[in-house]
Every structure is written in structure tokens, then in C-alpha cells.
Write an enzyme that holds these catalytic residues in place. Structure first.
Site, PDB file in Angstrom:
ATOM      1  N   HIS A 163       0.771  -1.160  -0.088  1.00  0.00           N
ATOM      2  CA  HIS A 163      -0.379  -0.003  -0.339  1.00  0.00           C
ATOM      3  C   HIS A 163       1.113   1.327   0.065  1.00  0.00           C
ATOM      4  O   HIS A 163       0.038   1.998  -0.052  1.00  0.00           O
ATOM      5  CB  HIS A 163      -0.899  -0.016   1.588  1.00  0.00           C
ATOM      6  CG  HIS A 163      -1.776   1.418   1.174  1.00  0.00           C
ATOM      7  ND1 HIS A 163      -2.471   2.017   0.239  1.00  0.00           N
ATOM      8  CD2 HIS A 163      -3.168   0.597   1.466  1.00  0.00           C
ATOM      9  CE1 HIS A 163      -3.436   2.475   0.552  1.00  0.00           C
ATOM     10  NE2 HIS A 163      -4.665   1.655   1.192  1.00  0.00           N
ATOM     11  N   ASP A 381      -8.621  -5.253 -19.795  1.00  0.00           N
ATOM     12  CA  ASP A 381      -8.912  -6.659 -20.482  1.00  0.00           C
ATOM     13  C   ASP A 381      -7.175  -7.003 -21.537  1.00  0.00           C
ATOM     14  O   ASP A 381      -6.795  -5.864 -21.640  1.00  0.00           O
ATOM     15  CB  ASP A 381     -10.147  -5.873 -21.705  1.00  0.00           C
ATOM     16  CG  ASP A 381     -10.047  -6.824 -23.212  1.00  0.00           C
ATOM     17  OD1 ASP A 381      -9.803  -8.227 -22.841  1.00  0.00           O
ATOM     18  OD2 ASP A 381     -10.600  -6.767 -23.996  1.00  0.00           O
TER      19      ASP A 381
END
Length: 433
Positions: A163, A381
Site C-alpha cells: 500500500h 482487458d
């Protein structure tokens, strides 16, 4: 109303390859990268899983090759954390140890996983590779990747990312870039790595006080219930009709307001219900923290392509007695005011505070809500269509996730959190609409 995927853990068996370190395809800058006070405060590792319905036999090879290409632009992810002379974290870009990449085969169809938005630790551990060195500051990878192929042709891409180097927006930008490279497309966004743009000012200009940084003592002995009882994790689904009902509840009563967002109304309901379920004493301070992406508040001074944490956690603070005795509009009003005070001056002042003072704003009587509602992952994608779902693991005890109800239905919201068993029984009754 509730959701669980515990059964999927017993269904899934995987065979994993030995991790291979993926390095940038070309030479990348050395030296080090400054990490802001916000980055330094984000010490957790976030696991996420993207599930795709179809692929082909070479899916892992395509994604692995694309990773080596995209790391040329996102080169800090191939480095390691280190500390500077002040003891602050930086990214050491000289230490190019790469990204551990794992290929795996599953013995079932991807549909057998069910709803993966929130996964138990066993299932998450099968779909995300966690490196044994991850807790070793100067050796642990900043990113790991695992591609798991299923019998039906579907696949998952599981990631564990530190993070301190990304927030949700930065992570989605990275994933979009990675997918674009896999499809042979040019990057639509080139990452901006100069994090000194969020450096604290000299001298600091702190314009507090802030409820965000107030330490809240546990006068209700909530810690004991977390230690004594089983912690139960549950997800609650609120469709458009339920959200409309909650908004009506949240805007009537003591504090009259014309409207509020679905997020604010639901946050008010959850904050109040959790405080009641934990049986907080009337004089117990109850704090709500909201993970807030401030990119839009800094305008042109913070580029859209900023690769780092641009998140603060503005807080609401009141006694549990006020929160419970007043109508829900009381909580709604406090949340709206908290969000409205996030300006550029607030952001700069908060960064100065974080760089000047030690602070630990989290406690069991505090609740941090982190929202993934605006993270649009539908266009990620790699060549076989966008993901059917994005998932993560159970939240820590004082954190609550707000997520969309799948990629196709953007109107519903899923709320996930963990509570002691007795408190969860009460909580689920209080949020039943």
C-alpha cells in the site's frame, strides 16, 4: 442479504509453479524515490483478485511478458523499500529484484468460486501468491502476481501489492496500463513518479485541530470482546430500493437536509449501527474515518497520472450517546461536513501534521470506511474481455469495505465488515431494511 464463499475454499485445489522474478524489459532509472507521509503511513499489503471468464493456453505467458514491458514505465514496483537518513521509507530503485510471478492450475471451473468480492483467507491464499520475504522491509517485493487457469478456460489474476506505493486509483491505472500492453496498445496514461509534489512544507503550516488524529480510548472494553469472542465477517447487499429508503431515513429528523449521496447515507447507518452493536457506553468517543481520494481537490497541482497514495482519512467524532440518541440525520450531517472540509489547504495541513507528529488514529472504537465504488475495473482487458469480478479478503476489525454489486450493476452497494459474534447478530438486525 448476507454473502459468503467459504464453500469455494474446499472446492478449489491448485498446482502452483515456482515463482519467477520478472524484471523490466529495458534499463530503468536507479537511485531512490521519495515517499510522502501518506505513503509512509500505508504499511499494509493489499491482496486483490481479478476474475475473467475466458482465455487461452498462453494466458500466463502473455500476462508475464506484458508485465516485463509495463515495468519499464512502472519501474518502482520492481524495486524494494528502504529507509532514508530520517528513518522514512523510500523506494530503492537500485535494488532491482523484480516482481515474483507464479503460474497455477485449478481443478475446477471458475464459476465454482461463487462471489469472490470478499474472500476468506484460505481462498485468497490460493489465488494470491504471498512471498515469504514480504515482511522483511528491504527484501520483500512490492508486488507479486499469480495467474490461475481454470478448467473452463477462465482465469484469475491475483496480486499482492504494498500500500505504500499505491492507492486504489493508482493500482487501477497500473492494471489498465498492464492490460493495454498485453493487447499491444500504447499506454493511455504514463505514470508520474515525482512524489515530492506531496512533500510537507518547511516550516509546517498546521491548521488543526483535527478529529482525524484524536486518539480514542476504549472505555467500553470493546477490545475484550474482540479477544474473547469469535470474529465473524459478513457482507450485506443494499440494492437501489434499499438505498433510497436509507437516504430518506438519513435526511429526516433533527438535522434537516434536502439530500445526500448513497455513500453518506449508508456510512451514517453503518457507523451508528456498529456503535450500538458494540454496546459503546454513552460517554465513549466514537470515531468514523473515511478514506478520501483528494486528487480532484488539488486540481492541476496533482497530475491525473500521479502514481502513489493520494488518500487521507478525514474523521467525524462524537460520543456514542449522541450518535445513538439522536436521529440518523445527526450522523449524516457530521459526515457531510467532514467530506466538505477536504480542501487543498486541509490536504496540505494534514500532510504537514503527519510528517511532524506520531499519530495512531485507529482503535476498536474507530471505524474506517474505504470505498471501492469509484474504482472502474471493467476495462481491464488482457485480450480476452474485461473481468467478471474484482475481489479482496476480509477487512481488518476496524475497517469496512463499500463495494459495487458486481461489474454490471453499479447501483447496488455491498458492505463488508467483521465484528465479534454477539455484536454481528445485533448489527445485522439494525441494518435490516
Amino acid at each position: 442479504m448476507e454473502a459468503s464463499n467459504t464453500a469455494a475454499t474446499h472446492v478449489l485445489t491448485i498446482e502452483r509453479s515456482v515463482p519467477v522474478a520478472v524484471l523490466p524489459e529495458q534499463d530503468t532509472p536507479g537511485g531512490s524515490i521519495f515517499l510522502s507521509s501518506i505513503d509512509n503511513a500505508a504499511l499494509s499489503i493489499i491482496s486483490t483478485v481479478y476474475a475473467f471468464n475466458r482465455s487461452d493456453a498462453n494466458v500466463a505467458g502473455v500476462i508475464k511478458h506484458a508485465l516485463s514491458k509495463v515495468l519499464v514505465y512502472y519501474y518502482p514496483l520492481a524495486g524494494r523499500l528502504a529507509k532514508d537518513s530520517r528513518g522514512k521509507l523510500i523506494v530503492d530503485c537500485e535494488k532491482k529484484l523484480g516482481v515474483p510471478f507464479v503460474e497455477a492450475l485449478a481443478d475446477c471451473h471458475i464459476e465454482n468460486l461463487g462471489d469472490i468480492q470478499i474472500m476468506d483467507s484460505d481462498l485468497l491464499g490460493k489465488l494470491v501468491y504471498r512471498d515469504p520475504t514480504e515482511n522483511m522491509l528491504e527484501d520483500g517485493p512490492l508486488l507479486t502476481a499469480q495467474v490461475t487457469r481454470f478448467k473452463c478456460g477462465g482465469f484469475t489474476l491475483g496480486m499482492a501489492i504494498h500500500h505504500s506505493v499505491v492507492d486504489g486509483t493508482a493500482a487501477i491505472n497500473f492494471m489498465n496500463s498492464w492490460a493495454e500492453v498485453a493487447r499491444g496498445k500504447p499506454l493511455s496514461l504514463i505514470p508520474f513518479h515525482d512524489r515530492t509534489i506531496l512533500k510537507s512544507r518547511v516550516p509546517p503550516q498546521i491548521r488543526g485541530p483535527y478529529d482525524d488524529f484524536v486518539h480514542v480510548s476504549d472505555v467500553s472494553d470493546i477490545t475484550a470482546s474482540y479477544e474473547r469472542e469469535q470474529i465473524v465477517f459478513k457482507s450485506f447487499h443494499f440494492d437501489a430500493e434499499k438505498l433510497e429508503t436509507i437516504k430518506k431515513m438519513a435526511t429526516t429528523g433533527g438535522q434537516v437536509m434536502s439530500s445526500c449521496s448513497n455513500f453518506v447515507a449508508l456510512a451514517a447507518l453503518v457507523w451508528r449501527a456498529r456503535s450500538m452493536a458494540l454496546k459503546m457506553k454513552p460517554h465513549q468517543l466514537s470515531k468514523l474515518l473515511i478514506a478520501f481520494d483528494f486528487r480532484s481537490k488539488l486540481g492541476t497541482s496533482l497530475p491525473e497520472e500521479y502514481f502513489g497514495n493520494a488518500i487521507l482519512v478525514p474523521g467525524c467524532l462524537c460520543t456514542a450517546g449522541e450518535l445513538i440518541d439522536e436521529p440518523i440525520s445527526f450522523a449524516t450531517g457530521k459526515i457531510k461536513k467532514t467530506i466538505e472540509r477536504v480542501t487543498e489547504d486541509y490536504v496540505r495541513s494534514s500532510i504537514d501534521y503527519m510528517d511532524t507528529y506520531y499519530f495512531d488514529p485507529y482503535s476498536v472504537s474507530s471505524l474506517l470506511i474505504t470505498s471501492w465504488l469509484r474504482l472502474d475495473y471493467s476495462c481491464i482487458d488482457f485480450g480476452w474481455g474485461g473481468p467478471r469480478q474484482l475481489g479482496t479478503g476480509n477487512p481488518p476489525p476496524n475497517l469496512c469495505f463499500f463495494m459495487r454489486e458486481g461489474s454490471e450493476n453499479k447501483k447496488g452497494i455491498v458492505v463488508s465488515l467483521g465484528l465479534p459474534l454477539s455484536a454481528m447478530s445485533t448489527f445485522q438486525e439494525l441494518v435490516r431494511i
